[in-house]
Write an enzyme that holds these catalytic residues in place. Structure first.
Site, short mmCIF file in Angstrom:
data_model
loop_
_atom_site.label_atom_id
_atom_site.label_comp_id
_atom_site.label_asym_id
_atom_site.label_seq_id
_atom_site.Cartn_x
_atom_site.Cartn_y
_atom_site.Cartn_z
N GLY A 196 34.23 47.23 37.30
CA GLY A 196 35.65 47.64 37.28
C GLY A 196 36.66 47.22 38.30
N ASN A 197 37.79 47.96 38.64
CA ASN A 197 38.70 47.47 39.61
C ASN A 197 39.37 48.70 40.11
OD1 ASN A 197 41.48 47.51 38.27
ND2 ASN A 197 40.26 46.18 36.84
N HIS A 198 40.27 48.68 41.11
CA HIS A 198 40.77 49.79 41.76
C HIS A 198 42.17 50.14 41.15
CE1 HIS A 198 37.93 50.28 44.79
NE2 HIS A 198 38.16 48.88 45.12
#
Ligand code: CTP
Length: 388
Positions: A196-198
């Site tokens: 995923g990512n932030h």
């Protein structure tokens, strides 16, 4: 109206509103009736000015009043009423209508300077802003206490001006439909892990809310995010880039405006395991495959009346990369975030962006809240649509 000396100015305010063609229903807190009589306001508004939940044996229907209005204006709003609104208290008719109001709420505070600057009032004002209410600035000058400072209610002419602006802007995108994406995507590695990512989803949600506030019918395709948009936005929840692709392709055909603010994964595990991967001696190799570029696909499907906005998050040669994406993905507008700017990007509440339009305009904006950036982006879209 609440109990504040500024209540005497509401006679002028009601007169101006009625003159401008508004239908005005006056609601007063019991304290307000000590400052100006309901008779004065009933006469000016041509409707009974209400101040009690129950009057002459009958009940004032606060839910119906909250649904009837196009906007609820609380002027003057005393420190006490601001605090009760922020806390959700409901011990008079005005607060009952406020809690049932389905319409936007505009607030014109009025109080002494020390009360205005008290941390408790500042906190309540912040909470009310976060609830999406429109807070008018207080004005500086002579106060009822004899002191001179900030805290005067905005003048009736300023309040009516703000209402006029509000309704002008609120209707600017009426009849338009918009598709917005927001948040990250999660690409499963196995049943318990993902790539995923932030991305928090805040920027895209602010844009969806702004489009809805200006009258557009908004569909938001939202990746895994803890944030929620306002009531005026329809949400389709997705997890993966593939699910986001599917939702966007379904909704794009009907969209006049599309804003792709999601941080979509560019790669996903090629063969996600259906059981949890156990740890073993030695390194683990994951094979990744590309996800579909949704924005590029929508750009290739775009018809003449559709307006397409992309985001670019860059760390180097920002402008060159952004302009390349604008052209290659057939966009009308690209919003460039540079990770080099402090306070900009993923988890912050602020953002610093530069806007590039397909007709060669460039606008570098200073650091602003994500809501302010959203308002700027939507204004550029509106201007472009007006010129179409
Ligand atoms: N985007 C998309 N589908 C993807 C990847 C990105 O729709 N699979 C969209 C994003 O929503 C954003 C824009 O493309 O509006 C730019 O994303 P970004 O990651 O900055 O650019 P990429 O095109 O993926 O290029 P690169 O990663 O090489 O910078």
């Amino acid at each position: 109206m609440t109990g504040s000396i500024a209540a005497y100015k509401t006679a002028t305010l009601v007169r101006l509103l009625v003159k401008a063609g508004a239908e005005v229903q006056v609601l007063m807190t019991p304290e307000a009736t000590g400052f100006i009589t309901p008779l004065t306001l009933s006469t000016l508004s041509r409707r009974p000015a209400l101040h009690a939940l129950e009057e002459e044996g009958s009940w004032n229907n606060h839910v119906a009043l909250g649904r009837w209005a196009d906007i609820m204006l609380i002027a003057p709003a005393s420190a006490n009423t601001l605090a009760k609104m922020a806390a959700g208290l409901c011990d008079n008719l005005l607060l009952a209508v406020y809690l049932s109001a389905a319409c936007p709420v505009m607030i014109a505070p009025a109080m002494d300077e020390d009360m205005w600057h008290h941390p408790a009032t500042a906190r309540n004002v912040r909470l009310l802003r976060e609830a999406g209410h429109l807070l008018l600035p207080v004005e500086a000058g002579e106060l009822a206490s004899g002191l001179v400072g900030e805290g005067r209610m905005s003048e009736p002419e300023h309040i009516t001006g703000q209402l006029e602006n509000y309704f002008k802007e609120a209707g600017a995108l009426k009849g338009k439909t918009a598709l917005v994406t927001a948040g990250p995507t999660y690409e499963p590695i196995d049943p318990v892990r993902f790539i995923g990512n932030h991305s928090s989803g805040k920027m895209g949600i602010a844009i969806a809310d702004e489009l809805a506030a200006r009258g557009a019918a908004v569909e938001l395709v939202l990746g895994p995010s803890g944030e929620t948009p306002g009531a005026g936005v329809r949400v389709t929840r997705v997890k993966t880039a593939a699910e986001m692709w599917e939702a966007c392709l379904r909704l794009f055909r009907g969209a006049d405006i599309t804003v792709m603010a999601a941080a979509v994964a560019d790669y996903r595990p090629a063969a996600p395991a259906d059981k949890k991967i156990k740890k073993e001696a030695g390194p683990l190799q994951l094979s990744l495959e590309k996800t579909g570029d949704i924005l590029r696909e929508l750009g290739s499907l775009k018809r003449a009346r559709q307006f397409l906005v992309g985001f670019a998050l860059e760390t180097d040669d920002e402008e060159i990369h952004a302009l390349k994406k604008l052209k290659e993905k057939n966009l009308d507008l690209i919003v460039l975030n540079s990770l080099r700017d402090a306070g900009a990007g993923f988890t912050h509440d602020t953002n610093k962006v530069t806007l590039f339009t397909a007709d060669g305009q460039k606008r570098a904006l200073p650091l602003k809240t994500k809501q302010e950036v959203a308002a700027d982006v939507v204004r550029v879209i509106e201007e472009a649509l007006a010129g179409h």
